[in-house]
Write a protein that holds these residues in place. Structure first.
Motif, PDB file in Angstrom:
ATOM      1  N   GLU A 130      -6.787   4.111  -5.759  1.00  0.00           N
ATOM      2  CA  GLU A 130      -7.897   5.038  -5.970  1.00  0.00           C
ATOM      3  C   GLU A 130      -9.234   4.306  -5.898  1.00  0.00           C
ATOM      4  O   GLU A 130     -10.198   4.802  -5.327  1.00  0.00           O
ATOM      5  CB  GLU A 130      -7.758   5.727  -7.327  1.00  0.00           C
ATOM      6  N   TYR A 131      -9.294   3.122  -6.473  1.00  0.00           N
ATOM      7  CA  TYR A 131     -10.548   2.371  -6.494  1.00  0.00           C
ATOM      8  C   TYR A 131     -10.701   1.441  -5.295  1.00  0.00           C
ATOM      9  O   TYR A 131     -11.783   1.309  -4.741  1.00  0.00           O
ATOM     10  CB  TYR A 131     -10.662   1.568  -7.796  1.00  0.00           C
ATOM     11  N   LEU A 132      -9.610   0.807  -4.909  1.00  0.00           N
ATOM     12  CA  LEU A 132      -9.669  -0.149  -3.810  1.00  0.00           C
ATOM     13  C   LEU A 132      -9.658   0.542  -2.446  1.00  0.00           C
ATOM     14  O   LEU A 132     -10.277   0.053  -1.500  1.00  0.00           O
ATOM     15  CB  LEU A 132      -8.481  -1.119  -3.911  1.00  0.00           C
ATOM     16  N   GLY A 133      -8.993   1.685  -2.358  1.00  0.00           N
ATOM     17  CA  GLY A 133      -8.823   2.377  -1.082  1.00  0.00           C
ATOM     18  C   GLY A 133     -10.104   2.626  -0.308  1.00  0.00           C
ATOM     19  O   GLY A 133     -10.209   2.237   0.852  1.00  0.00           O
ATOM     20  N   PRO A 134     -11.086   3.276  -0.907  1.00  0.00           N
ATOM     21  CA  PRO A 134     -12.315   3.556  -0.152  1.00  0.00           C
ATOM     22  C   PRO A 134     -13.064   2.286   0.279  1.00  0.00           C
ATOM     23  O   PRO A 134     -13.535   2.196   1.410  1.00  0.00           O
ATOM     24  CB  PRO A 134     -13.163   4.365  -1.137  1.00  0.00           C
TER      25      PRO A 134
END
Length: 151
Positions: free
Chosen positions: A41-45
């Motif tokens: 959720e945090y690393l993906g973008p």
């Protein structure tokens, strides 16, 4: 100038493949669905924009080097008679495939970030991600072979 572009191309390849190795490792090493979900959720973008930037740099510098070294003529050679033509054609095919898979993967990721994915979206997203990872290694192998042929 050409050496600078080649350096940037190699740097971009390192960032692109290194990023995919990191996510591949995270997918294996993170235990539990919750840890994976929070991480992605945090690393993906951040990862998505990072990788998209380096893919664009790879394509731009690769295109420049392709034209500069007049490798367009290589594509007209019979791939059964020319190792260089065979290797270059295959590398370009896989780069094109990776680019299309990246676009598909990014569209799904951007559309469903912080939301639920359908079963089909999950399958396509994971499959495209795995294919991108393995095709990166194939493209790296072709790049090494081409470097050997051209040196």
């Amino acid at each position: 100038m050409v050496n600078v572009v080649l350096y940037i191309h190699i740097l971009a390849a390192t960032a692109w493949i290194g990023g995919s190795l990191l996510l591949f490792a995270l997918g294996i090493l993170l235990k539990g669905k919750e840890a994976q979900a929070q991480t992605y959720e945090y690393l993906g973008p951040i990862y998505g924009y990072f990788e998209t930037f380096w893919l664009v740099v790879l394509i731009a510098t690769g295109g420049f080097l392709f034209v500069h070294f007049n490798l367009i003529s290589v594509l007209t050679l019979d791939i059964n008679e020319s190792t260089l033509g065979y290797m270059m054609s295959n590398k370009l095919f896989y780069v094109g495939t990776i680019t299309v898979l990246t676009i598909i993967h990014m569209r799904i990721a951007l559309k469903t970030h912080k939301g639920n994915r359908t079963t089909l979206q999950k399958i396509v997203s994971r499959a495209s991600s795995m294919l991108i990872f393995f095709l990166n290694l194939v493209v790296l192998w072709y790049a090494m072979q081409l470097r050997h042929i051209l040196s």
